[in-house]
Motif scaffolding. Structure first.
Motif, PDB file in Angstrom:
ATOM      1  N   HIS A  81       0.834  -1.206   0.000  1.00 12.08           N
ATOM      2  CA  HIS A  81       0.000   0.000   0.000  1.00 12.08           C
ATOM      3  C   HIS A  81       0.870   1.259   0.000  1.00 12.08           C
ATOM      4  CE1 HIS A  81      -3.442   2.568   0.825  1.00 12.08           C
ATOM      5  NE2 HIS A  81      -2.746   3.108   1.789  1.00 12.08           N
ATOM      6  N   LEU A  82       1.913   1.268   0.826  1.00 11.54           N
ATOM      7  CA  LEU A  82       2.822   2.413   0.874  1.00 11.54           C
ATOM      8  C   LEU A  82       3.548   2.585  -0.463  1.00 11.54           C
ATOM      9  CD1 LEU A  82       4.237   4.717   2.385  1.00 11.54           C
ATOM     10  CD2 LEU A  82       5.892   3.023   3.202  1.00 11.54           C
ATOM     11  N   LEU A  83       4.006   1.484  -1.048  1.00  8.26           N
ATOM     12  CA  LEU A  83       4.676   1.559  -2.345  1.00  8.26           C
ATOM     13  C   LEU A  83       3.746   2.123  -3.411  1.00  8.26           C
ATOM     14  CD1 LEU A  83       6.664  -1.799  -2.295  1.00  8.26           C
ATOM     15  CD2 LEU A  83       7.646   0.506  -2.312  1.00  8.26           C
ATOM     16  N   TYR A  84       2.502   1.682  -3.428  1.00  9.28           N
ATOM     17  CA  TYR A  84       1.539   2.214  -4.390  1.00  9.28           C
ATOM     18  C   TYR A  84       1.358   3.717  -4.197  1.00  9.28           C
ATOM     19  CZ  TYR A  84      -0.035  -2.493  -5.790  1.00  9.28           C
ATOM     20  OH  TYR A  84      -0.116  -3.763  -6.277  1.00  9.28           O
ATOM     21  N   LYS A  85       1.268   4.147  -2.946  1.00  4.00           N
ATOM     22  CA  LYS A  85       1.099   5.571  -2.670  1.00  4.00           C
ATOM     23  C   LYS A  85       2.307   6.364  -3.167  1.00  4.00           C
ATOM     24  CE  LYS A  85       1.288   7.549   1.645  1.00  4.00           C
ATOM     25  NZ  LYS A  85       0.765   7.952   2.975  1.00  4.00           N
ATOM     26  N   LEU A  86       3.506   5.886  -2.857  1.00  3.37           N
ATOM     27  CA  LEU A  86       4.711   6.590  -3.284  1.00  3.37           C
ATOM     28  C   LEU A  86       4.845   6.600  -4.805  1.00  3.37           C
ATOM     29  CD1 LEU A  86       7.228   5.332  -0.578  1.00  3.37           C
ATOM     30  CD2 LEU A  86       6.086   7.562  -0.700  1.00  3.37           C
ATOM     31  N   LEU A  87       4.513   5.482  -5.442  1.00  4.47           N
ATOM     32  CA  LEU A  87       4.581   5.427  -6.903  1.00  4.47           C
ATOM     33  C   LEU A  87       3.548   6.356  -7.549  1.00  4.47           C
ATOM     34  CD1 LEU A  87       5.229   1.618  -7.358  1.00  4.47           C
ATOM     35  CD2 LEU A  87       6.754   3.473  -8.065  1.00  4.47           C
TER      36      LEU A  87
END
Length: 105
Positions: A81-87
């Motif tokens: 979820h964090l990776l998706y947000k950062l991407l």
């Protein structure tokens, strides 16, 4: 406390950066867990929640590639979820062709 991620020419109010997302305190353990999996310059810079940082378009292209590689490394649901947000934030900055600024507040 939050670490705001803003897109614009600079982090200064006069340049009207757009705050796209924030990293809250509870997300920092996830950043640390991801850093243990890969020494990523982008994560290392945003991990310092007390210092501002800025990323050029070239650095954002590198960050997008490196964060994308972490997605295939079987992250936990919270890390994903964090990776998706950062991407998504990086993608927005790249679409605008502007820098990304991490602003400690």
């Amino acid at each position: 406390m939050a670490y705001d991620l803003a897109v614009g020419k600079s982090k200064y109010l006069k340049d009207a950066p757009v705050v796209v997302a924030s990293i809250c305190f509870k997300e920092y353990p996830l950043i640390c867990a991801l850093l243990k999996k890969s020494d990523n310059f982008f994560l290392r810079n945003i991990c310092d929640q007390f210092s501002d940082s800025s990323f050029s378009v070239a650095e954002l292209c590198q960050a997008r590639t490196e964060l994308g590689e972490l997605l295939v490394g079987d992250p936990s649901d919270e890390e994903r979820h964090l990776l998706y947000k950062l991407l998504a934030v990086i993608g927005y900055a790249l679409d605008k062709g502007e820098m990304l600024h991490g602003i400690a507040d």
